[in-house]
Design an enzyme around this catalytic site. Structure first.
Site, PDB file in Angstrom:
ATOM      1  CE  LYS A  76      -3.890   1.864   2.606  1.00 50.26           C
ATOM      2  NZ  LYS A  76      -4.848   1.639   3.730  1.00 50.26           N
ATOM      3  CB  SER A 151      -8.309   3.528   2.718  1.00 54.96           C
ATOM      4  OG  SER A 151      -7.455   2.935   3.561  1.00 54.96           O
ATOM      5  CB  SER A 175      -8.684   0.933   5.471  1.00 50.84           C
ATOM      6  OG  SER A 175      -9.471   2.061   5.259  1.00 50.84           O
TER       7      SER A 175
HETATM    8  N1  GLN Z   1     -13.404   4.243   6.321  1.00 60.31           N
HETATM    9  C1  GLN Z   1     -12.753   4.678   7.526  1.00 60.31           C
HETATM   10  C2  GLN Z   1     -12.465   6.198   7.187  1.00 60.31           C
HETATM   11  O1  GLN Z   1     -12.592   6.576   6.106  1.00 60.31           O
HETATM   12  C3  GLN Z   1     -11.691   3.904   8.003  1.00 60.31           C
HETATM   13  C4  GLN Z   1     -10.438   4.095   7.028  1.00 60.31           C
HETATM   14  C5  GLN Z   1      -9.443   3.229   7.445  1.00 60.31           C
HETATM   15  O2  GLN Z   1      -9.478   2.089   8.036  1.00 60.31           O
HETATM   16  N2  GLN Z   1      -8.207   3.927   7.054  1.00 60.31           N
HETATM   17  O3  GLN Z   1     -11.871   6.716   8.077  1.00 60.31           O
END
Ligand code: GLN
Length: 486
Positions: A76, A151, A175
């Site tokens: 990532k 994400s 995410s």
């Molecule tokens: N969807 C959540 C957010 O937007 C979690 C994102 C994540 O786990 N990095 O913060």
């Protein structure tokens, strides 16, 4: 060969069926063919990958034989990689070449894994659909009109479409698990502190955790064996012995007590998702487990508490991006303030700005008690809910997401997007390990099921997930949207 699991590839490399160079080249060819469609990679490192593969083949010829030696991985783009562009999905870092490696990267390098490139992601890991990336959305290989989740959407799509053998991700509120669910793969978020955060660009420091996206739970175990452990460079990394996560995969599930949280099977859950998850629970009963309904009474507060804590920590973490030392700088600033203002206004996308505003507000004098402190108290209630549950059961199981992958552009309301993580966020607030595994399809799209364990119970979670995968083949299902030659 590219569709094989890491465990299978490892055996094939060991027996000389093919070399790491051949394998790496096969992935690079596949990336070349499909990345323009999927947009899973921001950066592809073809030359250095082949060099690493040659080194792995040489090491093997000299007698080395560790499980990840010569296996191609995607990272990532939140992990700092020495000499390689590290964008975190943001214009702010569009030109940032990291001078050092994150600990996670160092560990995979030391294990002989081959880095194919860096994967697309929501900007600074803020999002659930990969649509906030400065580099454009990632497409779901099961249906190109749909999101892969986020994400860690690039990593999930890359694993699902065989653009790598395995990938890293990070999970602050879901995410890893949600994109794994949407993309039909296995995604593990370890306990907070299990894996070092050094060199992982910080979003919400008390929640962020690195983990795995892979084709099977066994592969996740092989990856976690490399990633886990205390790191003196990260004071929040845990000083706890690391298990051999592959050693207990075949333990019997006889007598396993599974908790089914009522709150995860309530209003808002799609009937098809529920059906697939209940069928999977039936499979566990056949393997000797017992099911028991449990309560997580404060789960409904988790999204609200998260959207105070995470933006508050993000607003502090993101203050370092000011155009001074690295990253985006606006053109022709007239003075220092103008440079800060315009660099940040032009460098950050809307969702990131929204979080900075919310977080700064929540932390400001006069509001701190009303928001941040209160959110921290809710966090304690949520942790206590799980602790109570784990007195009665060994693992808590429910759906990962209320529905399957949605269409690109379908969720324009930020709050609707925030509710994506209704089943996953509490796990981060409580610091617990969670894994999502594919357990079925609904209208041709994968359904994910989440398993949550007590602190540092990764070995148990992986054992439970692996046993399911030994008796079913949902994790072997392949997406079809890229056509026959995929
Ligand atoms: N969807 C959540 C957010 O937007 C979690 C994102 C994540 O786990 N990095 O913060």
């Amino acid at each position: 060969m590219i569709e094989k699991t890491v465990a299978e590839l490892s055996a094939a490399l060991a027996s000389g069926e093919f070399s790491s160079v051949e394998l790496t080249q096969a992935y690079l060819d596949h990336i070349e063919r499909h990345n323009a469609t999927l947009n899973a990679y921001i950066t592809v490192c073809a030359e250095s990958a082949l060099a690493q593969a040659r080194a792995a083949d040489a090491a093997r010829a000299a007698g080395a034989n560790n499980p990840l030696l010569g296996i191609p991985i995607a990272h990532k783009d939140i992990f700092c990689t020495e000499g390689v562009l590290t964008t975190c999905g943001s214009k702010m870092l569009h030109n940032f070449v990291s001078p050092y490696n994150a600990t996670v990267i160092e560990k995979f390098n030391a294990a002989g894994a081959v880095m194919l490139g860096k994967t697309n992601m929501d900007e600074f890991a803020m999002g659930s659909s990969n649509e906030t990336s400065y580099y454009g959305p990632v497409r779901n290989p099961w249906d190109l009109e749909r999101v892969p989740g986020g994400s860690s959407g690039g990593s999930a799509a890359a694993v699902a479409a065989d653009l790598c053998a395995m990938a890293t991700g990070t999970d602050t509120g879901g995410s890893i698990r949600q994109p794994a669910a949407f993309s039909g793969i296995t995604g593990l978020k370890p306990s907070y502190g299990r894996v070092s955060r050094w060199g992982m660009i910080a979003f919400a420091s008390s929640l962020d955790q690195a983990g795995t996206l892979s084709k099977s739970a066994e592969d996740s175990a092989l990856m976690l064996n490399v990633m886990a452990g205390l790191d003196m460079k990260d004071s929040t990394s845990a000083d706890k012995p690391v298990d051999d996560y592959a050693a207990t995969l075949n333990d019997s599930l006889q007598g396993l007590r599974i908790g089914i949280p009522r709150q995860h099977f309530a209003e808002g859950l799609s009937p098809e998702v529920e059906k697939a998850v209940r069928a999977a629970l039936g499979e566990y009963e056949k393997l000797g487990a017992t099911l028991k309904e449990i309560d997580l009474p404060n789960n409904h507060l988790s999204v609200s508490a998260y959207y105070v804590v995470a933006p508050a920590e993000a607003s502090a973490n993101l203050s370092r991006f000011d155009g001074v030392r690295y990253g985006y700088r606006c053109a022709d600033p007239v003075n220092l303030e103008d440079m800060y203002k315009r660099s940040r206004s032009e460098g950050f996308g809307d969702e990131v700005k929204r979080r900075i505003m919310i977080g700064t507000y929540a932390l400001s004098a006069g509001f701190y008690d009303a928001y941040y402190r209160k959110a921290q108290r809710i966090r304690r209630l949520i942790k206590d809910d799980f602790s109570r549950a784990f007195q009665e059961v060994d693992v808590v199981i429910g759906p990962t997401s209320p529905h399957t992958a949605f269409k690109l552009g379908a969720k324009t309301d930020p709050v609707a997007m925030y509710l994506e993580d209704i089943y996953t966020i509490a796990v981060n607030l409580a610091g617990l390990p969670g894994i999502s595994i594919p357990v079925g399809t609904a209208a041709g799209l994968p359904v994910g099921m989440q398993l949550v364990g007590p602190d540092f119970a990764e070995a148990k979670l992986l054992n439970i997930a692996h046993q399911f995968q030994c008796h079913t083949d949902w994790h072997r299902q392949k997406p079809g949207a890229l056509g026959k030659e995929a």
